[in-house]
Design a protein around this motif. Structure first.
Motif, PDB file in Angstrom:
ATOM      1  N   THR A  57       0.841  -1.189   0.000  1.00 42.39           N
ATOM      2  CA  THR A  57       0.000   0.000   0.000  1.00 42.39           C
ATOM      3  C   THR A  57       0.880   1.245   0.000  1.00 42.39           C
ATOM      4  O   THR A  57       2.086   1.192   0.277  1.00 42.39           O
ATOM      5  CB  THR A  57      -0.913   0.027   1.225  1.00 42.39           C
ATOM      6  OG1 THR A  57      -0.095   0.147   2.411  1.00 42.39           O
ATOM      7  CG2 THR A  57      -1.741  -1.254   1.316  1.00 42.39           C
ATOM      8  N   GLN A  58       0.268   2.387  -0.301  1.00 47.32           N
ATOM      9  CA  GLN A  58       1.019   3.633  -0.300  1.00 47.32           C
ATOM     10  C   GLN A  58       1.549   3.951   1.091  1.00 47.32           C
ATOM     11  O   GLN A  58       2.659   4.478   1.237  1.00 47.32           O
ATOM     12  CB  GLN A  58       0.136   4.768  -0.812  1.00 47.32           C
ATOM     13  CG  GLN A  58      -0.268   4.627  -2.271  1.00 47.32           C
ATOM     14  CD  GLN A  58      -1.138   5.761  -2.754  1.00 47.32           C
ATOM     15  OE1 GLN A  58      -1.343   6.752  -2.049  1.00 47.32           O
ATOM     16  NE2 GLN A  58      -1.672   5.633  -3.969  1.00 47.32           N
ATOM     17  N   ALA A  59       0.760   3.627   2.100  1.00 48.23           N
ATOM     18  CA  ALA A  59       1.205   3.867   3.474  1.00 48.23           C
ATOM     19  C   ALA A  59       2.426   3.013   3.805  1.00 48.23           C
ATOM     20  O   ALA A  59       3.380   3.481   4.448  1.00 48.23           O
ATOM     21  CB  ALA A  59       0.064   3.580   4.448  1.00 48.23           C
ATOM     22  N   GLN A  60       2.420   1.755   3.385  1.00 50.11           N
ATOM     23  CA  GLN A  60       3.560   0.872   3.642  1.00 50.11           C
ATOM     24  C   GLN A  60       4.808   1.367   2.911  1.00 50.11           C
ATOM     25  O   GLN A  60       5.910   1.333   3.457  1.00 50.11           O
ATOM     26  CB  GLN A  60       3.214  -0.557   3.201  1.00 50.11           C
ATOM     27  CG  GLN A  60       2.170  -1.233   4.073  1.00 50.11           C
ATOM     28  CD  GLN A  60       1.708  -2.567   3.494  1.00 50.11           C
ATOM     29  OE1 GLN A  60       1.693  -2.752   2.275  1.00 50.11           O
ATOM     30  NE2 GLN A  60       1.327  -3.484   4.363  1.00 50.11           N
ATOM     31  N   GLY A  96       5.403   4.453   2.098  1.00 49.46           N
ATOM     32  CA  GLY A  96       5.832   5.649   2.818  1.00 49.46           C
ATOM     33  C   GLY A  96       6.639   5.315   4.062  1.00 49.46           C
ATOM     34  O   GLY A  96       7.626   5.990   4.375  1.00 49.46           O
ATOM     35  N   ASP A  97       6.232   4.274   4.787  1.00 45.65           N
ATOM     36  CA  ASP A  97       6.979   3.854   5.983  1.00 45.65           C
ATOM     37  C   ASP A  97       8.384   3.386   5.618  1.00 45.65           C
ATOM     38  O   ASP A  97       9.349   3.682   6.327  1.00 45.65           O
ATOM     39  CB  ASP A  97       6.218   2.731   6.698  1.00 45.65           C
ATOM     40  CG  ASP A  97       4.914   3.223   7.326  1.00 45.65           C
ATOM     41  OD1 ASP A  97       4.798   4.447   7.546  1.00 45.65           O
ATOM     42  OD2 ASP A  97       4.026   2.392   7.573  1.00 45.65           O
ATOM     43  N   VAL A  98       8.489   2.657   4.490  1.00 46.10           N
ATOM     44  CA  VAL A  98       9.806   2.155   4.082  1.00 46.10           C
ATOM     45  C   VAL A  98      10.729   3.301   3.683  1.00 46.10           C
ATOM     46  O   VAL A  98      11.911   3.319   4.040  1.00 46.10           O
ATOM     47  CB  VAL A  98       9.655   1.158   2.905  1.00 46.10           C
ATOM     48  CG1 VAL A  98      11.034   0.787   2.347  1.00 46.10           C
ATOM     49  CG2 VAL A  98       8.917  -0.085   3.361  1.00 46.10           C
ATOM     50  N   GLY A 104      10.293   6.518   4.491  1.00 45.60           N
ATOM     51  CA  GLY A 104      10.333   7.583   5.487  1.00 45.60           C
ATOM     52  C   GLY A 104       9.662   8.862   5.034  1.00 45.60           C
ATOM     53  O   GLY A 104      10.103   9.960   5.404  1.00 45.60           O
ATOM     54  N   SER A 146       5.554  10.648   3.793  1.00 42.02           N
ATOM     55  CA  SER A 146       4.114  10.503   4.044  1.00 42.02           C
ATOM     56  C   SER A 146       3.434   9.757   2.912  1.00 42.02           C
ATOM     57  O   SER A 146       3.948   9.669   1.789  1.00 42.02           O
ATOM     58  CB  SER A 146       3.469  11.885   4.193  1.00 42.02           C
ATOM     59  OG  SER A 146       3.518  12.587   2.970  1.00 42.02           O
ATOM     60  N   GLN A 147       2.247   9.216   3.229  1.00 39.90           N
ATOM     61  CA  GLN A 147       1.455   8.532   2.213  1.00 39.90           C
ATOM     62  C   GLN A 147       1.062   9.501   1.098  1.00 39.90           C
ATOM     63  O   GLN A 147       1.043   9.131  -0.086  1.00 39.90           O
ATOM     64  CB  GLN A 147       0.206   7.925   2.844  1.00 39.90           C
ATOM     65  CG  GLN A 147      -0.733   7.256   1.834  1.00 39.90           C
ATOM     66  CD  GLN A 147      -2.004   6.721   2.487  1.00 39.90           C
ATOM     67  OE1 GLN A 147      -2.098   6.672   3.710  1.00 39.90           O
ATOM     68  NE2 GLN A 147      -2.969   6.355   1.674  1.00 39.90           N
TER      69      GLN A 147
END
Length: 283
Positions: free
Chosen positions: A249-252, A254-256, A258, A260-261
């Protein structure tokens, strides 16, 4: 492989080997020599004798790629194989002019999609007796496939409404597609349409028409997309891989990375828009 000697003539003072008959270079040797010639052609001045020699030799050494790509169109029944090879050679020249060694992609992998794309464009532009918009050309293929599927299911020819429902489009779009499909071939005014009365169990012309295998279109689209993906920077390719290769997902993502989504969403939109424009340009 043909004999290769260092160039010593003033007009070819490029440091490249002299190849008397590049068409006779074996494919294995052509790969190594092509890398050398492609590296040198990027620093040679366009229009010089050395540049023309390097470019022409690259074309002749890699003409086997054109014959390989053209062989899949051998039974298309439109034009002689010599014409198809000639069109494919235009794609090869485009690949040579656009190739960048720094991308780390093999030239043959880069060139084949350009060659196939050029041949497909030629068929698309010359196969129709009457020129129609590309969306209508694609609709003809979709209609033929849908009609075939529905005939097997319903046991009869489908109506316009049934075709529209199957394809998920409006009925007027289907009607427009049926009319446009008549422009694919042009019949002579001197030929009378057969009623089938004189031939027992005669079948209509439409009953003998096949459809296009959708898997071939998928492969062609992937081949056209490959060089465009190579033009992306490493970060963009990584985002595309995580989103569509790893189904993240876009959120995942973004986490990788660093970020934002929302930032990932903007980046994806920009990259996909660029790839879409490239596909439409090359199509």
């Amino acid at each position: 492989m043909s004999r290769a000697e260092p160039l010593t003539t003033p007009e070819h003072s490029s440091g490249l080997p002299w190849i008397a008959d590049a068409k006779r270079v074996a494919p294995r040797d052509a790969r190594a020599l092509s890398k050398l010639f492609l590296d040198r052609i990027q620093v040679l001045d366009e229009g010089t004798r050395a540049y023309q020699y390097a470019r022409n030799t690259l074309i002749e050494m890699n003409i086997s790629l054109v014959h390989f790509a053209a062989s899949r169109f051998r039974n298309r029944g439109s034009g002689a194989m010599e014409d198809i090879v000639q069109v494919g050679t235009i794609g090869l020249i485009k690949a040579i002019d656009r190739f960048d060694l720094s991308r780390g992609v093999g030239f043959s992998s880069f060139a084949v999609p350009y060659i196939v794309g050029e041949i497909k464009r030629s068929f698309r532009d010359t196969s129709w007796a009457v020129h129609v918009p590309r969306r209508m050309q694609e609709m003809r293929v979709d209609l033929a496939r849908a009609k075939e599927n529905l005939c097997l299911t319903l046991g009869r020819d489908p109506t316009v409404g049934e075709l529209a429902e199957h394809l998920g489009v409006a009925e007027d779009v289907v009607s427009e597609g049926i009319i446009a499909a008549n422009g694919y071939t042009a019949g002579s005014l001197d030929v009378y349409p057969s009623t089938g009365d004189e031939v027992p169990n005669a079948r209509t012309r439409a009953a003998n028409m096949g459809g296009t295998d959708p898997r071939i279109e998928i492969i062609d689209n992937l081949l056209a997309l490959a060089p465009l993906l190579c033009e992306l920077d490493p970060r963009e390719r990584r985002i595309i891989d995580m989103r569509f290769g790893q189904d993240m997902t876009q959120a995942q993502i973004g986490d990788v990375l660093g970020v934002s989504q929302m930032h990932i969403s903007r980046l994806l939109a920009q990259v996909l828009s660029r790839l879409r424009r490239g596909m439409l340009t090359e199509s």
